[in-house]
Design a protein around this motif. Structure first.
Motif, PDB file in Angstrom:
ATOM      1  N   ILE A 150    -127.614  -2.183 -65.993  1.00  0.00           N
ATOM      2  CA  ILE A 150    -128.182  -2.383 -67.329  1.00  0.00           C
ATOM      3  C   ILE A 150    -127.114  -2.203 -68.398  1.00  0.00           C
ATOM      4  O   ILE A 150    -127.031  -2.976 -69.361  1.00  0.00           O
ATOM      5  N   LEU A 151    -126.283  -1.180 -68.227  1.00  0.00           N
ATOM      6  CA  LEU A 151    -125.208  -0.935 -69.185  1.00  0.00           C
ATOM      7  C   LEU A 151    -124.246  -2.109 -69.236  1.00  0.00           C
ATOM      8  O   LEU A 151    -123.892  -2.599 -70.319  1.00  0.00           O
ATOM      9  N   ALA A 152    -123.834  -2.591 -68.074  1.00  0.00           N
ATOM     10  CA  ALA A 152    -122.911  -3.726 -68.028  1.00  0.00           C
ATOM     11  C   ALA A 152    -123.584  -4.990 -68.549  1.00  0.00           C
ATOM     12  O   ALA A 152    -122.963  -5.784 -69.274  1.00  0.00           O
ATOM     13  N   GLY A 153    -124.856  -5.168 -68.210  1.00  0.00           N
ATOM     14  CA  GLY A 153    -125.576  -6.345 -68.689  1.00  0.00           C
ATOM     15  C   GLY A 153    -125.715  -6.361 -70.198  1.00  0.00           C
ATOM     16  O   GLY A 153    -125.664  -7.425 -70.833  1.00  0.00           O
ATOM     17  N   GLY A 154    -125.867  -5.177 -70.788  1.00  0.00           N
ATOM     18  CA  GLY A 154    -125.957  -5.089 -72.244  1.00  0.00           C
ATOM     19  C   GLY A 154    -124.616  -5.315 -72.914  1.00  0.00           C
ATOM     20  O   GLY A 154    -124.537  -5.966 -73.965  1.00  0.00           O
ATOM     21  N   ALA A 159    -130.241  -6.462 -61.045  1.00  0.00           N
ATOM     22  CA  ALA A 159    -130.439  -5.672 -62.266  1.00  0.00           C
ATOM     23  C   ALA A 159    -129.521  -6.137 -63.388  1.00  0.00           C
ATOM     24  O   ALA A 159    -129.921  -6.210 -64.556  1.00  0.00           O
ATOM     25  N   ALA A 160    -128.268  -6.462 -63.055  1.00  0.00           N
ATOM     26  CA  ALA A 160    -127.313  -6.928 -64.070  1.00  0.00           C
ATOM     27  C   ALA A 160    -127.740  -8.280 -64.636  1.00  0.00           C
ATOM     28  O   ALA A 160    -127.690  -8.506 -65.849  1.00  0.00           O
ATOM     29  N   LEU A 161    -128.159  -9.178 -63.751  1.00  0.00           N
ATOM     30  CA  LEU A 161    -128.621 -10.486 -64.218  1.00  0.00           C
ATOM     31  C   LEU A 161    -129.903 -10.347 -65.029  1.00  0.00           C
ATOM     32  O   LEU A 161    -130.105 -11.034 -66.035  1.00  0.00           O
ATOM     33  N   GLY A 162    -130.759  -9.436 -64.616  1.00  0.00           N
ATOM     34  CA  GLY A 162    -131.986  -9.204 -65.364  1.00  0.00           C
ATOM     35  C   GLY A 162    -131.719  -8.618 -66.734  1.00  0.00           C
ATOM     36  O   GLY A 162    -132.358  -9.002 -67.724  1.00  0.00           O
ATOM     37  N   ALA A 163    -130.760  -7.694 -66.809  1.00  0.00           N
ATOM     38  CA  ALA A 163    -130.423  -7.073 -68.092  1.00  0.00           C
ATOM     39  C   ALA A 163    -129.831  -8.064 -69.070  1.00  0.00           C
ATOM     40  O   ALA A 163    -129.941  -7.888 -70.288  1.00  0.00           O
ATOM     41  N   SER A 164    -129.199  -9.113 -68.555  1.00  0.00           N
ATOM     42  CA  SER A 164    -128.612 -10.134 -69.423  1.00  0.00           C
ATOM     43  C   SER A 164    -129.562 -11.316 -69.638  1.00  0.00           C
ATOM     44  O   SER A 164    -129.175 -12.336 -70.196  1.00  0.00           O
ATOM     45  N   GLY A 165    -130.795 -11.169 -69.136  1.00  0.00           N
ATOM     46  CA  GLY A 165    -131.805 -12.197 -69.369  1.00  0.00           C
ATOM     47  C   GLY A 165    -131.829 -13.333 -68.376  1.00  0.00           C
ATOM     48  O   GLY A 165    -132.426 -14.380 -68.636  1.00  0.00           O
ATOM     49  N   HIS A 166    -131.190 -13.137 -67.221  1.00  0.00           N
ATOM     50  CA  HIS A 166    -131.112 -14.225 -66.236  1.00  0.00           C
ATOM     51  C   HIS A 166    -131.647 -13.826 -64.863  1.00  0.00           C
ATOM     52  O   HIS A 166    -131.284 -14.436 -63.856  1.00  0.00           O
ATOM     53  N   ASN A 223    -121.923 -13.024 -71.171  1.00  0.00           N
ATOM     54  CA  ASN A 223    -121.282 -13.492 -69.934  1.00  0.00           C
ATOM     55  C   ASN A 223    -121.857 -12.711 -68.756  1.00  0.00           C
ATOM     56  O   ASN A 223    -121.316 -11.694 -68.331  1.00  0.00           O
ATOM     57  N   PRO A 224    -122.998 -13.163 -68.218  1.00  0.00           N
ATOM     58  CA  PRO A 224    -123.668 -12.427 -67.145  1.00  0.00           C
ATOM     59  C   PRO A 224    -122.819 -12.215 -65.898  1.00  0.00           C
ATOM     60  O   PRO A 224    -122.945 -11.196 -65.219  1.00  0.00           O
ATOM     61  N   PHE A 225    -121.918 -13.160 -65.596  1.00  0.00           N
ATOM     62  CA  PHE A 225    -121.085 -13.007 -64.400  1.00  0.00           C
ATOM     63  C   PHE A 225    -120.037 -11.919 -64.608  1.00  0.00           C
ATOM     64  O   PHE A 225    -119.667 -11.216 -63.665  1.00  0.00           O
ATOM     65  N   LEU A 226    -119.574 -11.761 -65.839  1.00  0.00           N
ATOM     66  CA  LEU A 226    -118.659 -10.661 -66.141  1.00  0.00           C
ATOM     67  C   LEU A 226    -119.398  -9.332 -66.028  1.00  0.00           C
ATOM     68  O   LEU A 226    -118.848  -8.349 -65.517  1.00  0.00           O
ATOM     69  N   ALA A 227    -120.640  -9.304 -66.488  1.00  0.00           N
ATOM     70  CA  ALA A 227    -121.461  -8.103 -66.359  1.00  0.00           C
ATOM     71  C   ALA A 227    -121.673  -7.751 -64.892  1.00  0.00           C
ATOM     72  O   ALA A 227    -121.584  -6.578 -64.490  1.00  0.00           O
ATOM     73  N   LEU A 228    -121.917  -8.775 -64.088  1.00  0.00           N
ATOM     74  CA  LEU A 228    -122.123  -8.569 -62.663  1.00  0.00           C
ATOM     75  C   LEU A 228    -120.863  -8.037 -62.000  1.00  0.00           C
ATOM     76  O   LEU A 228    -120.902  -7.075 -61.219  1.00  0.00           O
ATOM     77  N   ALA A 229    -119.720  -8.640 -62.330  1.00  0.00           N
ATOM     78  CA  ALA A 229    -118.447  -8.207 -61.747  1.00  0.00           C
ATOM     79  C   ALA A 229    -118.136  -6.766 -62.144  1.00  0.00           C
ATOM     80  O   ALA A 229    -117.678  -5.965 -61.312  1.00  0.00           O
ATOM     81  N   ALA A 230    -118.380  -6.441 -63.409  1.00  0.00           N
ATOM     82  CA  ALA A 230    -118.109  -5.086 -63.892  1.00  0.00           C
ATOM     83  C   ALA A 230    -119.006  -4.073 -63.187  1.00  0.00           C
ATOM     84  O   ALA A 230    -118.563  -2.980 -62.815  1.00  0.00           O
TER      85      ALA A 230
END
Length: 203
Positions: A159-163, A44-51, A168-175
Motif C-alpha cells: 500500500i505504501l509503495a502503491g501510494g 496489494a500494490a496493484l490494488g493500491a494504485s487502482g489496478h 507507475n504501478p509497475f514501479l510500485a510493484l518492483a519497489a
C-alpha cells in the motif's frame, strides 16, 4: 507496453487472481518454495494504485489462505514427524527443526509468530508444533495472529509503495517486492547470527 500493462491489470482485477493467491498461500504453508508472499505484494500494490483488487480484500483472503496452509503443515506434523520428510533433511530445514524443537514447548505463541517471517523455519516450526502436545485451539489462536501480522506487513508495504508510485504501478510493484526481499534477507541474517551465537555460547 500499454497492451501488456492492460493485460496485467485485467488479470489482477479478475476473481481468478484471488483464486491463484489462495492456491499459492495454501501450498506455501507446507512447501515454502512457491511465491505466496510475492503474490500478496503484487495484488496489494496493484490494488493500491487502482489496478487490482482492494488491498483490504487481498489482506482478508491472504489471512484465511495462510491459516489454511499453516493448518495443513500443523496436521502433517501431527501425523508424520517432520524429520521423515525428505525435503526437511536439508541443512536449512534441519536448523529450523532444531531451533523449533528447543523452543516450541516453552513459548509457542512467540515462536509461531516470529518464525512466520522465515520461510523454511516457519514450516519447521508449524510442523513441530503439530508434532508436539500443543492443543489445536491454542494453535489456531497463534496461527491467526501470525497470519495477520505476516500478511498485514506485506500488504502495508504494498500500500505504501502503491501510494508513493501511483502514477507507475509497475514501479510500485518492483519497489514492494524489492523491499520484501531485502527485509526477508535481513530478518534471516539476524536469525542466523543469533542462532550461531547461541550455539557457540552453549558449547
Amino acid at each position: 507496453m500499454t497492451e501488456f500493462a492492460d493485460l496485467i491489470f485485467t488479470i489482477a482485477r479478475s476473481p481468478w487472481a484471488l483464486v491463484a493467491l489462495v492456491g499459492l498461500l495454501v501450498v506455501d504453508g507446507f512447501f515454502p518454495l512457491v511465491p505466496g508472499e510475492t503474490m500478496v505484494v503484487t495484488l496489494a500494490a496493484l490494488g493500491a494504485s487502482g489496478h487490482g483488487p482492494e488491498p483490504v480484500i487481498v489482506l482478508l483472503v491472504a489471512i484465511a489462505a495462510t491459516m489454511v496452509g499453516d493448518g495443513i503443515a500443523f496436521l502433517i506434523g501431527r501425523s508424520v514427524h517432520p524429520t521423515r520428510w525428505v525435503w526437511m533433511r536439508g541443512t536449512r530445514a534441519q536448523r529450523g527443526l532444531e531451533w523449533a524443537s528447543a523452543r516450541i514447548e516453552h513459548n509457542p505463541g512467540v515462536i509461531l509468530v516470529g518464525a512466520k517471517f522465515l520461510p523454511f523455519v516457519r514450516v519447521a516450526v508449524t510442523m513441530t508444533a503439530g508434532a508436539s502436545a500443543l492443543p489445536v485451539k491454542r494453535y489456531l489462536v497463534y496461527s491467526f495472529f501470525a497470519a495477520t501480522l505476516y500478511t498485514g506487513y506485506h500488504v502495508a508495504v504494498a500500500i505504501l509503495a502503491g501510494g508513493l508510485f501511483a502514477a507507475n504501478p509497475f514501479l510500485a510493484l518492483a519497489a514492494s517486492i524489492a523491499f520484501g526481499v531485502l527485509s526477508g534477507a535481513v530478518i534471516g541474517g539476524v536469525h542466523r547470527l543469533v542462532t550461531l551465537r547461541r550455539a557457540r555460547t552453549s558449547r
